[in-house]
Design an enzyme around this catalytic site. Structure first.
Site, mmCIF file in Angstrom:
data_model
loop_
_atom_site.group_PDB
_atom_site.id
_atom_site.type_symbol
_atom_site.label_atom_id
_atom_site.label_comp_id
_atom_site.label_asym_id
_atom_site.label_seq_id
_atom_site.Cartn_x
_atom_site.Cartn_y
_atom_site.Cartn_z
ATOM 1 N N ASN A 68 0.822 -1.209 0.000
ATOM 2 C CA ASN A 68 0.000 0.000 0.000
ATOM 3 C C ASN A 68 0.856 1.260 0.000
ATOM 4 O O ASN A 68 0.608 2.205 -0.755
ATOM 5 C CB ASN A 68 -0.914 0.015 1.229
ATOM 6 C CG ASN A 68 -2.070 -0.952 1.119
ATOM 7 O OD1 ASN A 68 -2.365 -1.466 0.041
ATOM 8 N ND2 ASN A 68 -2.721 -1.208 2.242
ATOM 9 N N ASP A 104 -14.659 4.290 3.051
ATOM 10 C CA ASP A 104 -13.840 3.151 3.476
ATOM 11 C C ASP A 104 -12.472 3.697 3.882
ATOM 12 O O ASP A 104 -11.743 4.244 3.056
ATOM 13 C CB ASP A 104 -13.701 2.146 2.327
ATOM 14 C CG ASP A 104 -12.901 0.909 2.700
ATOM 15 O OD1 ASP A 104 -12.399 0.835 3.836
ATOM 16 O OD2 ASP A 104 -12.770 0.017 1.837
ATOM 17 N N ASP A 125 -1.755 4.312 5.229
ATOM 18 C CA ASP A 125 -0.667 4.010 4.306
ATOM 19 C C ASP A 125 -0.596 5.044 3.193
ATOM 20 O O ASP A 125 0.497 5.403 2.735
ATOM 21 C CB ASP A 125 -0.854 2.613 3.716
ATOM 22 C CG ASP A 125 -0.748 1.535 4.773
ATOM 23 O OD1 ASP A 125 0.025 1.705 5.729
ATOM 24 O OD2 ASP A 125 -1.462 0.507 4.646
#
Length: 297
Positions: free
Chosen positions: A43, A239, A245
């Site tokens: 990520n 979300d 990250d």
């Protein structure tokens, strides 16, 4: 361009979307299921590449279908995967439940990530050639420490995300230039819930700390200046998976471009705010043009 090396995990995220996450012993009906490439290392690599850096990934995937897709996803985002090993066995997976408020709960199964317990031939040279090394805690501690020590030996900035939260050995902290926990990780490391108090305690161990606070923004603490609080853009989260990250990857790029810390944090917060408005982890991460279009200093 800033060159960033990432030593960390690659996982396939198995994501279930539900109205409300189940309690222990409870069964609920979800509305959707997706497989989305993720892992904190991958990520951060994708976030940094999309934000404009040259990025190289060090880690491992399995010789399964997930591994093939994980490698392809990294490469499609511009991440170099020459140092991403393929091992016999399964790739790492993360089992994620996302509720309609944008919150999540995650179970990680290391798979191939568990084999990354040392630096392979060529990894030291790659780290030495980078401007920064990004580290997390989803691979064995021995590799994280080896990477941090290698970066320190070559004068490369080391940025550590202490997740999943756990006690950190002094020798790892000694080789860390910038620690980037979220507020929960900072509290776990220090026993202090107030982020400023937690940050002050962490400065006994590392020279610089950025604590992310979700929708409340982030704070920066260093030993030679007053604490700095930077707000986050106000958005409606869909979300939050991968938002931290995204922040770290974008922050590393901004710091590599020698932006002042307030500007770097604001730019990173803009990237994270864009990511939480979309579903998925790596799939939600914005490109540099998107960040610049929304960024206001």
């Amino acid at each position: 361009m800033t060159h960033i090396a990432v030593l960390g995990s690659t996982n396939m995220d198995l994501v279930t979307y539900v109205e409300k996450a189940p309690h222990r012993g409870e069964t609920v009906t979800g509305r959707e299921f997706r497989t989305i490439p993720g892992g904190k290392g991958a990520n951060q690599a994708i976030a940094a590449a999309r934000a404009g850096a040259t990025v190289s990934m060090i880690g491992a995937v399995g010789n399964d279908g997930f591994g093939t897709r994980l490698r392809s996803t990294l490469e499609h985002s511009g991440v170099t995967t020459d140092h991403l090993r393929t091992i016999e066995g399964p790739s790492g997976t993360a089992h994620i439940v996302v509720d309609d408020a944008g919150g999540n709960a995650i179970v990680v199964i290391p798979g191939a990530n568990g084999t990354v317990d040392h630096l392979a031939p060529g990894d030291e040279g790659l780290i030495a050639s980078a401007d920064a090394l990004l580290l997390q805690l989803e691979i064995p501690p021995a590799a994280v420490l080896a990477g941090a020590r290698t970066a320190r030996a070559h004068g490369v900035r080391t940025i550590l995300t202490p997740a999943p939260a756990r006690p950190l050995p002094p020798e790892l902290l000694d080789a860390t230039d910038l620690l980037v926990p979220n507020e929960h990780e900072a509290a776990t490391l220090t026993g202090r819930s107030d982020p400023f108090a937690a940050g002050a305690a962490l400065l006994d161990r590392v020279p610089r700390v950025v604590i992310t606070l979700g929708a409340a923004g982030s704070v920066y603490l260093t030993r030679d200046a007053e604490p700095l609080a930077v707000p986050a853009p106000h958005v409606t989260a869909v979300d939050s998976t991968g938002a931290g990250d995204t922040y770290v990857g974008a922050l590393a790029v901004a710091l590599g471009e020698e932006r002042p810390i307030r500007e770097a944090m604001t730019w990173a917060a803009t990237a994270a705010a864009l990511s939480v408005q979309r579903e998925g982890a790596s799939a939600s991460m914005p490109y540099r043009s998107e960040i610049e279009a929304r960024y206001t200093s």
